[in-house]
Design a protein around this motif. Structure first.
Motif, PDB file in Angstrom:
ATOM      1  N   ASP A 126      45.197  65.743 -17.602  1.00  0.00           N
ATOM      2  CA  ASP A 126      44.796  65.476 -18.967  1.00  0.00           C
ATOM      3  C   ASP A 126      43.614  64.286 -18.813  1.00  0.00           C
ATOM      4  OD1 ASP A 126      44.695  65.157 -21.398  1.00  0.00           O
ATOM      5  OD2 ASP A 126      46.702  64.477 -21.811  1.00  0.00           O
ATOM      6  N   PRO A 144      41.086  64.052 -20.961  1.00  0.00           N
ATOM      7  CA  PRO A 144      40.799  63.512 -22.180  1.00  0.00           C
ATOM      8  C   PRO A 144      41.610  62.410 -22.608  1.00  0.00           C
ATOM      9  CG  PRO A 144      40.663  65.979 -22.296  1.00  0.00           C
ATOM     10  CD  PRO A 144      41.151  65.675 -20.982  1.00  0.00           C
ATOM     11  N   GLU A 151      37.451  68.892 -23.784  1.00  0.00           N
ATOM     12  CA  GLU A 151      38.848  69.290 -23.576  1.00  0.00           C
ATOM     13  C   GLU A 151      38.710  70.693 -22.549  1.00  0.00           C
ATOM     14  OE1 GLU A 151      40.960  69.269 -26.900  1.00  0.00           O
ATOM     15  OE2 GLU A 151      40.825  67.164 -27.156  1.00  0.00           O
ATOM     16  N   SER A 201      37.249  70.053 -19.169  1.00  0.00           N
ATOM     17  CA  SER A 201      38.669  69.306 -18.469  1.00  0.00           C
ATOM     18  C   SER A 201      39.647  70.525 -17.987  1.00  0.00           C
ATOM     19  CB  SER A 201      39.323  68.450 -19.464  1.00  0.00           C
ATOM     20  OG  SER A 201      40.528  67.964 -18.708  1.00  0.00           O
ATOM     21  N   ARG A 202      39.785  71.452 -18.909  1.00  0.00           N
ATOM     22  CA  ARG A 202      40.861  72.532 -18.709  1.00  0.00           C
ATOM     23  C   ARG A 202      40.366  73.209 -17.305  1.00  0.00           C
ATOM     24  NH1 ARG A 202      41.825  73.426 -23.685  1.00  0.00           N
ATOM     25  NH2 ARG A 202      40.087  74.947 -23.905  1.00  0.00           N
TER      26      ARG A 202
END
Ligand code: HEC
Length: 158
Positions: free
Chosen positions: A82, A84, A110, A113-114
């Motif tokens: 996580d 973010p 996001e 990041s994923r």
């Protein structure tokens, strides 16, 4: 005597509750909060860098530490879960290379990041199932490229 004990207990319960409610204990100003958040996330990012370097030394350059690979890839998986959350609003000033675009385009941040986390999971699973370096290499590259993709858009690099 009994009464005194009761009172002492009430005082303890009372102060624990005050602490829980944030009524006592150290008071952090908003700026301090942003500063420690920035310190924390930069440390985590450096640790990601260290674990990526160690993984590269083993997977790409053949360092004789195959048994340690799981430690490195597990850290990368956990620390990218996580990203973010490490960038709350208000942590955009001070000693940081975070760009405003993080808060202007949070969906893209996001998403990157994923993708980074998913690439890390794929690498970690391959390490777990005992894949050799040749099989690990493309998965390792995917992780590195997805780290870079985020830095290109969201991190100051001058
Ligand atoms: C979703 C976006 C994103 C992803 C994914 C990401 N980073 Fe970062 N990274 C940042 C941002 C933004 C900063 C700047 C943080 C700051 O200065 O407050 C940063 C900073 C860094 C730094 C510099 C830390 C310092 O001391 O200032 C390193 C090293 C780093 N990242 C490594 C990595 C590695 C390795 C990966 C992949 C495993 C990765 N990052 C994945 C956004 C990302």
């Amino acid at each position: 005597m009994h009464r005194m004990l009761m009172n002492a207990r009430n005082v303890l319960v009372g102060s624990a509750m005050a602490l829980a409610l944030g009524l006592s204990g150290p008071v952090y100003s908003f700026d301090d909060g942003a500063e420690v958040t920035i310190d924390y996330r930069q440390g985590l990012m450096r640790a990601l860098g260290g674990n990526m370097s160690s993984t590269a030394a083993i997977v790409v350059d053949g360092a004789d530490f195959r048994d340690n690979l799981l430690v490195h890839t597990r850290y990368i998986v956990d620390a990218t879960r996580d990203i973010p959350a490490l960038f709350p609003e208000g942590s955009d000033f001070g000693e940081t290379d975070a760009l405003m675009s993080i808060w202007e385009d949070p969906e893209r941040f996001e998403e990157l990041s994923r993708e980074n986390h998913e690439a890390a999971v794929a690498l970690h699973e391959a390490v777990e199932q005992g894949d050799d370096a040749a099989a690990l290499m493309p998965r390792f590259r995917n992780v590195g490229e997805s780290c870079r993709a985020c830095h290109e858009d969201f991190r100051r690099t001058d």
